[in-house]
Design an enzyme around this catalytic site. Structure first.
Site, mmCIF file in Angstrom:
data_model
loop_
_atom_site.group_PDB
_atom_site.id
_atom_site.type_symbol
_atom_site.label_atom_id
_atom_site.label_comp_id
_atom_site.label_asym_id
_atom_site.label_seq_id
_atom_site.Cartn_x
_atom_site.Cartn_y
_atom_site.Cartn_z
ATOM 1 N N ARG A 202 51.275 -13.395 37.760
ATOM 2 C CA ARG A 202 50.311 -13.358 38.848
ATOM 3 C C ARG A 202 49.454 -14.619 38.850
ATOM 4 N NH1 ARG A 202 45.276 -10.849 39.467
ATOM 5 N NH2 ARG A 202 45.271 -10.417 37.227
ATOM 6 N N ASN B 89 49.429 -19.039 33.551
ATOM 7 C CA ASN B 89 50.880 -18.954 33.385
ATOM 8 C C ASN B 89 51.596 -20.288 33.539
ATOM 9 O OD1 ASN B 89 51.225 -16.106 32.866
ATOM 10 N ND2 ASN B 89 50.585 -15.758 34.974
ATOM 11 N N ARG C 249 55.785 -11.223 45.175
ATOM 12 C CA ARG C 249 55.229 -9.872 45.118
ATOM 13 C C ARG C 249 54.168 -9.668 46.201
ATOM 14 N NH1 ARG C 249 51.770 -9.073 39.697
ATOM 15 N NH2 ARG C 249 53.583 -9.974 38.663
ATOM 16 N N SER D 65 46.291 -3.962 39.137
ATOM 17 C CA SER D 65 47.724 -3.643 39.231
ATOM 18 C C SER D 65 48.357 -3.609 37.849
ATOM 19 C CB SER D 65 48.449 -4.675 40.103
ATOM 20 O OG SER D 65 47.920 -4.693 41.415
ATOM 21 N N SER E 193 51.843 -3.573 35.227
ATOM 22 C CA SER E 193 53.176 -4.179 35.137
ATOM 23 C C SER E 193 54.231 -3.252 35.728
ATOM 24 C CB SER E 193 53.515 -4.483 33.675
ATOM 25 O OG SER E 193 52.644 -5.445 33.137
ATOM 26 N N GLN F 186 57.245 -11.109 28.680
ATOM 27 C CA GLN F 186 55.867 -11.539 28.902
ATOM 28 C C GLN F 186 55.750 -13.059 28.847
ATOM 29 O OE1 GLN F 186 53.496 -9.213 29.649
ATOM 30 N NE2 GLN F 186 55.167 -7.741 29.548
ATOM 31 N N ARG G 20 45.419 1.371 -3.946
ATOM 32 C CA ARG G 20 45.745 0.395 -2.903
ATOM 33 C C ARG G 20 47.066 -0.302 -3.215
ATOM 34 N NH1 ARG G 20 41.566 -1.518 0.493
ATOM 35 N NH2 ARG G 20 42.661 -3.524 0.601
#
Length: 428
Positions: free
Chosen positions: A19, A29, A78, A87, A89, A110, A168
């Site tokens: 987007r 992106n 889109r 929105s 995915s 991704q 531990r």
């Protein structure tokens, strides 16, 4: 083998959601990460994997569409309805499937996972196509002890969630736990149309920790660049040590401007940082040569760079090929910095290629690295630093190979992929 609706092999599509809006980093992106647009890293891995019938980017932004097509992806525009901050995915994927009836399986990758490798995608495709899983998602193994949260004002103590404080584990004695890392989600159409990305017969795929990088969650941009340079995927061909760097003079070493005096003498300007970059390359044993379509021999003489140069070059590619053959080099040992249409073929041939930030669109498309600096303003120095970082990657890979060989270990075996191929399965 998974079959499609007509009985043929199921159509597997890679889909990257990108987007245009981003609350944190504008146009994140396509922001350059180690010289490559962020989305370019995963598109390169998806295309080179060779297992997808189609590779898509779903976006609402013109610039992202442009970059996606430069890397060889198809673009789905889109709708505004699935391009909002709210929105999901799943909504965007369902819209994509509504418009692409040929797709049977979606591999949602991704954009924020730049260390993804084709080998991971190949194995996941095999899980969902050949072994009959309905959905496969990526995980990473972490060795982190968890404690219950105590909110402010609550009158209680925290409790251990996955450990006994009295006993531990040492890290080497504890296998750790698997966490989703968000790199990819593969799912079949029927599952997505029901509103799920995970369901049916499920499997996880365990990624190597060094490949599990999420820009949004784990690290900031400068650290991400270092991680990508160390663990990212740079293409099908293995990197080799650069021995020759060829730089276009006009627009790279200079800013492309020519000043003409009253007595018709030409003057150009250059950045001292670029001269330092050339000196550093020479000290690392890399020969630097210069090339220009103009006759700028007087300018070069005045700059006193001590580099072999070819001026009045009508065919830059021929000059580059002659130099490559004379030095007995493979193309992987040649780096090229150019900025114009006349440099495009040279950029495509060279094993390592770069352009200044203000290079023409065709040159940017052909280059493997886009500098942050403009021509004549430090681009040569910046590209030199990029070359040095990749040389470190080459040397690191060579050292790892030698260590593995001396230890008598098998090359090519991958424990993570063996774990992942077993999968974590459960019925719907």
């Amino acid at each position: 083998m998974e079959a499609g609706a007509g009985g043929s092999r199921a159509h597997l599509a890679a889909l990257v959601l990108a987007r245009g809006g981003s609350k944190g980093i504008p146009l994140k992106n396509i922001k350059l990460l180690a010289g490559v647009p962020l989305i370019g890293w995963v598109l390169r891995a998806a295309i080179d994997a060779g297992v997808f019938h189609s590779v898509w980017v779903s976006t609402d932004h013109d610039e992202i569409e442009k970059v996606a097509k430069q890397f060889g992806a198809q673009v789905h525009r889109r709708s505004p309805e699935v391009s909002q901050d709210s929105s999901t995915s799943l909504e965007a994927i369902k819209e994509f499937l509504h418009h692409h009836h040929e797709v049977d399986i979606v591999g949602n990758i991704q954009a924020t996972s730049p260390c993804l490798h084709p080998s991971d995608l190949i194995k996941v495709a095999d899980l969902i196509q050949r072994e009959g899983f309905d959905s496969v998602f990526s995980v990473v193994r972490r060795h982190q002890f968890r404690w219950s949260e105590v909110k402010k004002g609550e009158n209680k103590m925290t409790e251990p969630q996955n450990l006994n404080p009295a006993k531990r584990y040492r890290r080497q004695d504890w296998p750790g736990e698997l966490y989703e890392n968000g790199s990819f989600y593969f799912a079949k159409r029927h599952l997505i149309e029901k509103g799920y990305l995970q369901g049916g017969k499920m499997a996880y795929y365990e990624m190597r920790a060094e490949h599990s990088v999420d820009i949004d969650i784990d690290i900031d941009w400068p650290i991400a660049e270092q991680r990508v340079l160390s663990f990212g995927y740079f293409g099908k061909e293995p990197l080799k040590e650069v021995k020759l760097l060829v730089c276009s003079i006009d627009g790279c070493l200079t800013n492309g401007r020519i000043y003409v005096t009253e007595d018709q003498k030409e003057m150009v300007s250059y950045d001292y940082r670029d001269i330092v970059g050339i000196d550093l390359l020479k000290k690392r044993g890399i020969q630097v040569r210069l090339i220009s379509e103009r006759d700028c021999s007087k300018t070069l003489s005045a700059m006193q760079l001590g580099c072999i140069a070819k001026v009045s070059a009508t065919n830059k590619l021929q000059v580059l090929e002659d130099w490559q053959k004379d030095m007995g080099l493979s193309w992987k040992e040649v780096a090229y910095l150019g900025n114009e249409e006349s440099d495009v073929e040279c950029l495509k041939k060279a094993g390592m290629s770069g352009v200044p930030a203000d290079a023409c669109a065709l040159a940017q498309k052909a280059a493997g690295y886009i500098c942050k600096s403009n021509g004549g303003c430090g681009a040569v120095r910046e590209f030199a630093e990029h070359v040095f970082l990749l040389l470190e990657k080459v040397n690191s890979a060579r050292k790892q190979k030698e260590e593995m060989s001396s230890a008598g270990k098998e090359m090519g075996g991958n424990e993570n992929s063996r774990r992942g191929s077993k999968g974590l399965m459960k019925k719907e």
